[in-house]
Design a protein around this motif. Structure first.
Motif, short mmCIF file in Angstrom:
data_model
loop_
_atom_site.label_atom_id
_atom_site.label_comp_id
_atom_site.label_asym_id
_atom_site.label_seq_id
_atom_site.Cartn_x
_atom_site.Cartn_y
_atom_site.Cartn_z
N UNK A 38 0.87 -1.19 0.00
CA UNK A 38 0.00 0.00 0.00
C UNK A 38 0.90 1.23 0.00
N UNK A 39 0.73 2.08 -1.00
CA UNK A 39 1.46 3.36 -1.04
C UNK A 39 0.47 4.47 -0.76
N UNK A 40 0.68 5.20 0.32
CA UNK A 40 -0.24 6.29 0.68
C UNK A 40 0.04 7.51 -0.20
N UNK A 41 -1.02 8.12 -0.71
CA UNK A 41 -0.85 9.23 -1.66
C UNK A 41 -1.74 10.43 -1.26
N UNK A 42 -1.47 11.55 -1.89
CA UNK A 42 -2.32 12.72 -1.69
C UNK A 42 -3.56 12.59 -2.59
N UNK A 43 -4.42 11.65 -2.27
CA UNK A 43 -5.68 11.48 -3.00
C UNK A 43 -5.55 10.61 -4.24
N UNK A 44 -6.67 10.58 -4.99
CA UNK A 44 -6.75 9.73 -6.17
C UNK A 44 -5.91 10.26 -7.34
N UNK A 45 -5.87 11.58 -7.50
CA UNK A 45 -5.05 12.17 -8.57
C UNK A 45 -3.62 11.62 -8.48
N UNK A 46 -3.05 11.73 -7.26
CA UNK A 46 -1.65 11.33 -7.07
C UNK A 46 -1.50 9.82 -7.22
N UNK A 47 -2.53 9.07 -6.82
CA UNK A 47 -2.46 7.62 -6.96
C UNK A 47 -2.38 7.25 -8.44
N UNK A 48 -3.22 7.91 -9.26
CA UNK A 48 -3.24 7.57 -10.69
C UNK A 48 -1.93 7.97 -11.37
N UNK A 49 -1.47 9.18 -11.07
CA UNK A 49 -0.23 9.63 -11.72
C UNK A 49 0.94 8.73 -11.32
N UNK A 50 0.96 8.30 -10.05
CA UNK A 50 2.03 7.42 -9.59
C UNK A 50 1.96 6.08 -10.33
N UNK A 51 0.77 5.51 -10.39
CA UNK A 51 0.63 4.20 -11.05
C UNK A 51 1.04 4.29 -12.52
#
Ligand SMILES: Cc1ncc(COP(=O)(O)O)c(C=O)c1O
Length: 404
Positions: free
Chosen positions: A102-115
């Protein structure tokens, strides 16, 4: 003349069609007609129109009191937060998620850009379906990857699997699937997800390179009528689930979410990806949620907006619109309706709605003309105030059609 002020990266984000359309709507319609008017029923963006959940306020107060000197020190993905998420995912999907995945992110935007950035390089193709959440294109532009768009089946709002299969090339690296879907509210059924997994597995073998699934699921706890929700990652091991707490808590300004890899992905790959994800978050500008939210996550995880109330709003608005003559589906999840515009020009129709004191988003913002989006985070008073405006607008539209 070449503009040397702005980087090509910034320019490519600004040039991406959906970014321009949304900014244009924001500046020319939303700011002027919605923000500056107290009389308008606002069905536009997924913002709260009621006071925040008291539980959020209490949790933030409780966890803002430091317990040690490092309380507000730099935080990456904090072990307590990873453990809370892994346990919650295990409960929701019955799979033994590992906290390290699990990688904690600043919301969904950051999760998608990271992935996206962790597996896709410049020149790689990313397939997603229209109508899309309007930030996919700017996120792809910033990541330097090429969006490849297909359309959902507009009769059922389900994925068009044949279109996805046809769009796959040797450069395909990622397919994004959003369920429950913004803007249609469709929950992609398990049969579709199973067949999609087969297609991706076969295509990965054929092109000799792994295709990853980015499953964009910030609404996965907002489902109606007791629908049993299934995540795409239950079907396809090579998935990154992207989640945001902003929807379930209806507090999108408090930025926390995560990327999760399923335990079905081979362990050696997950180990390599864990490091790479962390590196991308670091290199993209420290995309980790702030310390306070990570401290409070145990309390926040347990909270949700009132889904029954949301379902009642959905039913009330769908029934009322159908009665007026609108063609509108009854969504299974998320908080949007995506009715057909009574006239082909959805922008002209949404302008008409503005004149009737109702603000919605035109389908062109979702690259799907002929529709419009209604956001059900509008409060009860706005809905009561807005419904007569919807009735007047469809009457005006029918007069216009008759005159043509
Ligand atoms: C489909 C979808 N994905 C991701 C997001 C991003 O969520 P957040 O703003 O909480 O990062 C949104 C927000 O509207 C969304 O609708």
């Amino acid at each position: 003349m070449r503009n040397d002020l702005v980087s090509q990266r910034a320019q490519s984000i600004m040039d991406s069609g959906s970014f321009q359309l949304v900014m244009d709507y924001f500046v020319n319609t939303y700011r002027k007609n919605v923000l500056e008017s107290s009389d308008i029923a606002d069905f536009t963006f997924g913002n709260p129109h009621e006071m925040p959940l008291q539980g959020i306020v209490d949790a933030l107060k409780t966890w803002s009191v430091p317990r040690n000197k490092d309380w507000f020190g730099y935080k990456n993905s904090e072990p307590n937060a990873q453990a809370v998420v892994a346990k919650s995912l295990q409960r929701l999907f019955g799979m033994p998620f590992e906290p390290d995945d699990i990688a904690m992110t600043t919301g969904g935007f950051a999760a998608i850009t990271t992935a996206l950035k962790v597996v896709a390089d410049s020149g790689d193709e990313v397939i997603y379906s229209l109508p899309p959440w309007f930030s996919y294109e700017p996120l792809c532009s910033e990541a330097g990857v090429s969006p490849v768009k297909v359309t959902i089946d507009l009769d059922t709002f389900d994925l068009d699997l044949a279109a996805i299969e046809q769009a796959i090339t040797e450069r395909t690296r990622v397919v994004i699937v959003n369920t429950p879907h913004n803007p249609t509210g469709k929950v992609v059924p398990p049969e579709t997800l199973g067949r999609l997994a087969e297609i991706l597995e076969n295509a990965s073998r054929r092109i000799g390179r792994r295709i990853y699934l980015v499953t964009d699921e910030p609404y996965n706890r907002i489902v109606f009528d007791g629908v049993e929700y299934h995540s795409p990652l239950e079907f396809y091991p090579y998935s990154f689930m992207c989640y945001s707490y902003g929807k379930t808590l209806l507090a999108p300004g408090q930025r926390m979410g995560y990327v999760a890899m399923p335990p079905t992905m081979p362990l050696d790959e997950r180990r390599e990806l864990r490091e790479a994800i962390s590196a991308v978050q670091f290199g993209s500008g420290f995309l980790f949620p702030n310390a306070l939210l990570q401290h409070a996550i145990g309390d926040l995880e347990a909270m949700t907006i009132d889904i029954d109330h949301l379902q009642r709003k959905r039913d009330h608005v769908v029934d009322a619109l159908r009665e007026m003559g609108y063609e509108v589906h009854r969504p299974e999840g998320a908080f949007y309706l995506f009715p057909k515009s009574p006239i082909p020009d959805d922008q002209a129709f949404t302008d008409m709605l503005i004149e009737e004191n109702v603000a919605v988003l035109p389908g062109v913002l979702f690259e799907t003309p002929g529709y419009f989006r209604i956001c059900l985070t509008a409060n009860d008073e706005m809905i009561e105030h807005g419904l007569p405006g919807f009735a007047r607008a469809i009457e005006r539209a029918s007069v216009e059609i008759a005159a043509d």
